[in-house]
Write a protein that holds these residues in place. Structure first.
Motif, PDB file in Angstrom:
ATOM      1  N   ALA A   1      10.074  14.879 -17.527  1.00  0.00           N
ATOM      2  CA  ALA A   1       7.941  14.587 -18.446  1.00  0.00           C
ATOM      3  C   ALA A   1       8.297  14.221 -19.032  1.00  0.00           C
ATOM      4  O   ALA A   1       7.963  13.263 -19.770  1.00  0.00           O
ATOM      5  CB  ALA A   1       7.199  15.961 -17.784  1.00  0.00           C
ATOM      6  N   ARG A   2       8.987  14.079 -20.342  1.00  0.00           N
ATOM      7  CA  ARG A   2       9.433  14.304 -22.233  1.00  0.00           C
ATOM      8  C   ARG A   2       9.385  13.099 -22.115  1.00  0.00           C
ATOM      9  O   ARG A   2       8.563  11.876 -22.626  1.00  0.00           O
ATOM     10  CB  ARG A   2      10.521  14.789 -22.722  1.00  0.00           C
ATOM     11  CG  ARG A   2      10.293  16.651 -23.884  1.00  0.00           C
ATOM     12  CD  ARG A   2      10.926  16.944 -24.228  1.00  0.00           C
ATOM     13  NE  ARG A   2      11.906  17.482 -22.881  1.00  0.00           N
ATOM     14  CZ  ARG A   2      12.141  18.818 -23.251  1.00  0.00           C
ATOM     15  NH1 ARG A   2      10.549  19.325 -22.985  1.00  0.00           N
ATOM     16  NH2 ARG A   2      13.123  19.579 -22.255  1.00  0.00           N
ATOM     17  N   ARG A   3      10.696  11.999 -21.291  1.00  0.00           N
ATOM     18  CA  ARG A   3      11.556  11.028 -21.175  1.00  0.00           C
ATOM     19  C   ARG A   3      10.429  10.004 -20.995  1.00  0.00           C
ATOM     20  O   ARG A   3      10.356   8.754 -21.346  1.00  0.00           O
ATOM     21  CB  ARG A   3      12.762  10.865 -20.160  1.00  0.00           C
ATOM     22  CG  ARG A   3      14.068  11.478 -21.188  1.00  0.00           C
ATOM     23  CD  ARG A   3      15.131  11.252 -20.321  1.00  0.00           C
ATOM     24  NE  ARG A   3      16.206  12.104 -19.603  1.00  0.00           N
ATOM     25  CZ  ARG A   3      17.331  12.108 -21.747  1.00  0.00           C
ATOM     26  NH1 ARG A   3      17.232  10.869 -21.966  1.00  0.00           N
ATOM     27  NH2 ARG A   3      17.730  12.949 -21.422  1.00  0.00           N
ATOM     28  N   LEU A   4       9.607  10.698 -19.436  1.00  0.00           N
ATOM     29  CA  LEU A   4       8.383   9.309 -19.495  1.00  0.00           C
ATOM     30  C   LEU A   4       7.424   9.698 -19.961  1.00  0.00           C
ATOM     31  O   LEU A   4       6.501   8.518 -20.532  1.00  0.00           O
ATOM     32  CB  LEU A   4       7.781   9.993 -17.614  1.00  0.00           C
ATOM     33  CG  LEU A   4       9.255   9.969 -16.560  1.00  0.00           C
ATOM     34  CD1 LEU A   4       8.466  10.572 -15.055  1.00  0.00           C
ATOM     35  CD2 LEU A   4       9.321   8.454 -16.554  1.00  0.00           C
ATOM     36  N   GLY A   5       6.956  10.560 -20.944  1.00  0.00           N
ATOM     37  CA  GLY A   5       6.276  10.996 -21.700  1.00  0.00           C
ATOM     38  C   GLY A   5       4.609  10.930 -21.470  1.00  0.00           C
ATOM     39  O   GLY A   5       3.013  11.144 -21.204  1.00  0.00           O
ATOM     40  N   ILE A   6       4.800  12.149 -20.396  1.00  0.00           N
ATOM     41  CA  ILE A   6       3.808  12.694 -19.288  1.00  0.00           C
ATOM     42  C   ILE A   6       4.081  14.134 -19.518  1.00  0.00           C
ATOM     43  O   ILE A   6       5.100  14.794 -20.112  1.00  0.00           O
ATOM     44  CB  ILE A   6       3.415  12.300 -18.090  1.00  0.00           C
ATOM     45  CG1 ILE A   6       5.024  12.854 -17.326  1.00  0.00           C
ATOM     46  CG2 ILE A   6       2.994  10.958 -18.598  1.00  0.00           C
ATOM     47  CD1 ILE A   6       4.587  11.931 -15.788  1.00  0.00           C
ATOM     48  N   GLU A   7       3.144  15.043 -19.120  1.00  0.00           N
ATOM     49  CA  GLU A   7       2.654  16.007 -18.946  1.00  0.00           C
ATOM     50  C   GLU A   7       3.382  16.885 -18.074  1.00  0.00           C
ATOM     51  O   GLU A   7       3.491  16.011 -16.854  1.00  0.00           O
ATOM     52  CB  GLU A   7       1.375  16.787 -18.934  1.00  0.00           C
ATOM     53  CG  GLU A   7       0.797  16.810 -20.664  1.00  0.00           C
ATOM     54  CD  GLU A   7       0.799  17.633 -21.843  1.00  0.00           C
ATOM     55  OE1 GLU A   7       1.736  18.258 -21.911  1.00  0.00           O
ATOM     56  OE2 GLU A   7       1.520  16.508 -22.787  1.00  0.00           O
ATOM     57  N   ARG A   8       4.151  18.481 -18.200  1.00  0.00           N
ATOM     58  CA  ARG A   8       5.163  18.585 -16.844  1.00  0.00           C
ATOM     59  C   ARG A   8       4.334  18.454 -16.000  1.00  0.00           C
ATOM     60  O   ARG A   8       4.344  18.663 -14.877  1.00  0.00           O
ATOM     61  CB  ARG A   8       5.791  19.831 -17.734  1.00  0.00           C
ATOM     62  CG  ARG A   8       6.500  20.661 -18.476  1.00  0.00           C
ATOM     63  CD  ARG A   8       7.319  21.742 -18.494  1.00  0.00           C
ATOM     64  NE  ARG A   8       6.895  23.513 -18.674  1.00  0.00           N
ATOM     65  CZ  ARG A   8       5.460  23.018 -19.289  1.00  0.00           C
ATOM     66  NH1 ARG A   8       5.022  22.695 -20.317  1.00  0.00           N
ATOM     67  NH2 ARG A   8       4.358  24.367 -18.873  1.00  0.00           N
ATOM     68  N   SER A   9       2.735  19.078 -16.256  1.00  0.00           N
ATOM     69  CA  SER A   9       1.718  19.103 -14.866  1.00  0.00           C
ATOM     70  C   SER A   9       1.420  18.461 -14.457  1.00  0.00           C
ATOM     71  O   SER A   9       0.871  17.885 -12.807  1.00  0.00           O
ATOM     72  CB  SER A   9       0.845  20.261 -15.465  1.00  0.00           C
ATOM     73  OG  SER A   9      -0.202  19.259 -16.699  1.00  0.00           O
TER      74      SER A   9
ATOM     75  N   ASP B   1       0.767  -1.116   0.168  1.00  0.00           N
ATOM     76  CA  ASP B   1      -0.042   0.125  -0.233  1.00  0.00           C
ATOM     77  C   ASP B   1       0.567   1.232   0.184  1.00  0.00           C
ATOM     78  O   ASP B   1       0.185   2.430  -0.352  1.00  0.00           O
ATOM     79  CB  ASP B   1      -1.198  -0.113   1.313  1.00  0.00           C
ATOM     80  CG  ASP B   1      -2.154  -0.129   1.053  1.00  0.00           C
ATOM     81  OD1 ASP B   1      -2.315  -1.129  -0.085  1.00  0.00           O
ATOM     82  OD2 ASP B   1      -2.994  -0.460   1.537  1.00  0.00           O
ATOM     83  N   HIS B   2       1.709   1.598   0.788  1.00  0.00           N
ATOM     84  CA  HIS B   2       3.017   2.567   0.473  1.00  0.00           C
ATOM     85  C   HIS B   2       4.126   2.451  -0.832  1.00  0.00           C
ATOM     86  O   HIS B   2       4.682   3.156  -0.074  1.00  0.00           O
ATOM     87  CB  HIS B   2       3.056   3.015   2.468  1.00  0.00           C
ATOM     88  CG  HIS B   2       2.198   2.487   3.077  1.00  0.00           C
ATOM     89  ND1 HIS B   2       1.042   3.856   2.367  1.00  0.00           N
ATOM     90  CD2 HIS B   2       1.496   1.932   3.974  1.00  0.00           C
ATOM     91  CE1 HIS B   2       0.652   3.563   3.868  1.00  0.00           C
ATOM     92  NE2 HIS B   2       0.576   2.036   4.364  1.00  0.00           N
ATOM     93  N   GLY B   3       4.194   1.361  -0.682  1.00  0.00           N
ATOM     94  CA  GLY B   3       4.815   1.339  -2.114  1.00  0.00           C
ATOM     95  C   GLY B   3       5.335   2.077  -3.043  1.00  0.00           C
ATOM     96  O   GLY B   3       4.287   2.537  -3.453  1.00  0.00           O
ATOM     97  N   LEU B   4       6.313   2.326  -3.944  1.00  0.00           N
ATOM     98  CA  LEU B   4       5.978   3.239  -5.708  1.00  0.00           C
ATOM     99  C   LEU B   4       5.620   2.172  -6.068  1.00  0.00           C
ATOM    100  O   LEU B   4       5.722   1.420  -6.696  1.00  0.00           O
ATOM    101  CB  LEU B   4       7.422   3.330  -5.870  1.00  0.00           C
ATOM    102  CG  LEU B   4       8.974   3.613  -4.759  1.00  0.00           C
ATOM    103  CD1 LEU B   4       9.881   3.931  -5.410  1.00  0.00           C
ATOM    104  CD2 LEU B   4       8.388   6.016  -4.384  1.00  0.00           C
ATOM    105  N   SER B   5       4.560   3.725  -7.114  1.00  0.00           N
ATOM    106  CA  SER B   5       3.752   3.322  -7.969  1.00  0.00           C
ATOM    107  C   SER B   5       4.279   3.026  -9.065  1.00  0.00           C
ATOM    108  O   SER B   5       5.622   3.175  -9.003  1.00  0.00           O
ATOM    109  CB  SER B   5       2.518   4.021  -8.223  1.00  0.00           C
ATOM    110  OG  SER B   5       3.184   5.475  -7.806  1.00  0.00           O
ATOM    111  N   PRO B   6       4.218   2.629  -9.620  1.00  0.00           N
ATOM    112  CA  PRO B   6       4.576   2.022 -10.933  1.00  0.00           C
ATOM    113  C   PRO B   6       5.558   3.755 -11.621  1.00  0.00           C
ATOM    114  O   PRO B   6       6.253   3.402 -12.658  1.00  0.00           O
ATOM    115  CB  PRO B   6       3.945   1.536 -12.295  1.00  0.00           C
ATOM    116  CG  PRO B   6       3.147   0.713 -11.477  1.00  0.00           C
ATOM    117  CD  PRO B   6       2.772   1.619  -9.859  1.00  0.00           C
ATOM    118  N   ARG B   7       4.683   4.653 -11.722  1.00  0.00           N
ATOM    119  CA  ARG B   7       5.182   6.268 -11.912  1.00  0.00           C
ATOM    120  C   ARG B   7       6.327   6.679 -11.373  1.00  0.00           C
ATOM    121  O   ARG B   7       6.896   7.191 -12.130  1.00  0.00           O
ATOM    122  CB  ARG B   7       3.769   6.627 -13.189  1.00  0.00           C
ATOM    123  CG  ARG B   7       3.071   7.361 -11.706  1.00  0.00           C
ATOM    124  CD  ARG B   7       1.539   8.049 -11.714  1.00  0.00           C
ATOM    125  NE  ARG B   7       1.448   8.924 -10.568  1.00  0.00           N
ATOM    126  CZ  ARG B   7       0.884   9.855 -10.607  1.00  0.00           C
ATOM    127  NH1 ARG B   7       0.618  10.223 -12.004  1.00  0.00           N
ATOM    128  NH2 ARG B   7       0.306  10.363  -9.536  1.00  0.00           N
TER     129      ARG B   7
END
Lengths: 156, 156
Positions: B71-79, B45-51
């Motif tokens: 963010a670019r390397r993870l393929g997600i938005e800065r926000s 429950d308190h572990g690191l999520s995949p992202r």
DNA sequence: CGATAATTGTTAACCTAGTAAACGATCTAA
DNA sequence: TTAGATCGTTTACTAGGTTAACAATTATCG
């Protein structure tokens, strides 16, 4: 020399050498996002979402399933399926049909519009996958699906 | 005889013959869910999520990235990355370090605790994948990752 | 130089896709 | 007949994102 000590001297690592890049889960997620983005672009704002399309597939191919049955086949909770069936019913793609033998359940019966919408969506989706996966030959694509099915089987 | 007419006579179809089952996108999603469920069970429950784990990987392996870079390397938005970096900072796994040359950015520097948490999590995740993917031999697993990377490459 | 444009990190509001728990109605089994 | 299971549903919640706007700062170019 430990991994950590090595990094302390040479700061940046080549991306392709990161353990992350060898993880199946990470690559699975990233590949899914790529495919899903194109899927949404192809189907448009008012098109069937992936989950609604997969539900419609079962309703068309295996008529008169119950919602509990369908939820099990899709691998989601009954409660989560309600909104999906609501949408398909609102679109006129299926009807909830009363079953006299068991008044708890309502069989999911596809409409003619539902069958046609399914076939039209499937054609779009097949085109989308053919275009996105052009870099895989038939054998590679078959192998990919085969390996993914093997992983799916773990989850019963 | 069309597909629809055939169905009108023989109601139910074998699951394995459904077009849905041959779609890469559908199998990708289902396989991901199977892996992810076990991931969460393993990490607790308190572990690191995949992202959060993947973000930590980059911070540890390529120190002093900026958030935009990451963010670019993870393929997600800065926000979307803000909450992830907030969590890693709250756990004491990284620091946002001011960069005199460009006062807009803050370099992401892993702490010693961050490096250790990364290595511990990676060990758990490697065990998890080895256990989940025992039905694939080394060659199949390599092939799977290779095919997934090919799909990832389409999305630049 | 100075004006304009681009970039950075952040917040706020929103969306999608699910889960878990509880419910009344109904069916099944002891 | 009573106790338990199942069905569809609602409600509240969570995870994991997106878009749009913002102030601060830096880059570009006439």
């Amino acid at each position: 020399m430990t991994r950590t000590q090595r990094k302390a001297r040479a700061d940046a690592m080549d991306v392709s050498e990161m353990a992350l890049e060898t993880l199946v889960g990470y690559n699975l997620k990233r590949a899914y996002v790529v495919l899903q983005n194109d899927y949404r672009a192809v189907m448009g704002d008012h098109g069937l979402s992936p989950r609604v399309f997969s539900a419609l597939t079962f309703v068309v191919e295996m008529p008169n399933l119950t919602q509990s049955d369908l939820a099990r086949r899709l691998g989601i909770e009954r409660s989560g399926l309600v909104a999906i069936v609501d949408e398909l019913e609102a679109r006129g793609y299926l009807n909830r049909v009363a079953v006299p033998q068991d008044r708890r359940i309502q069989a999911l019966a596809p409409t003619e519009a539902g069958v046609q919408a399914y076939e039209a969506a499937l054609a779009l989706i097949n085109d989308h996958e053919d275009r996105m996966l052009h870099m895989l030959n038939a054998e590679e694509r078959e192998q990919l699906v085969h390996l993914l099915k093997k992983i799916r089987e773990i989850g019963e």
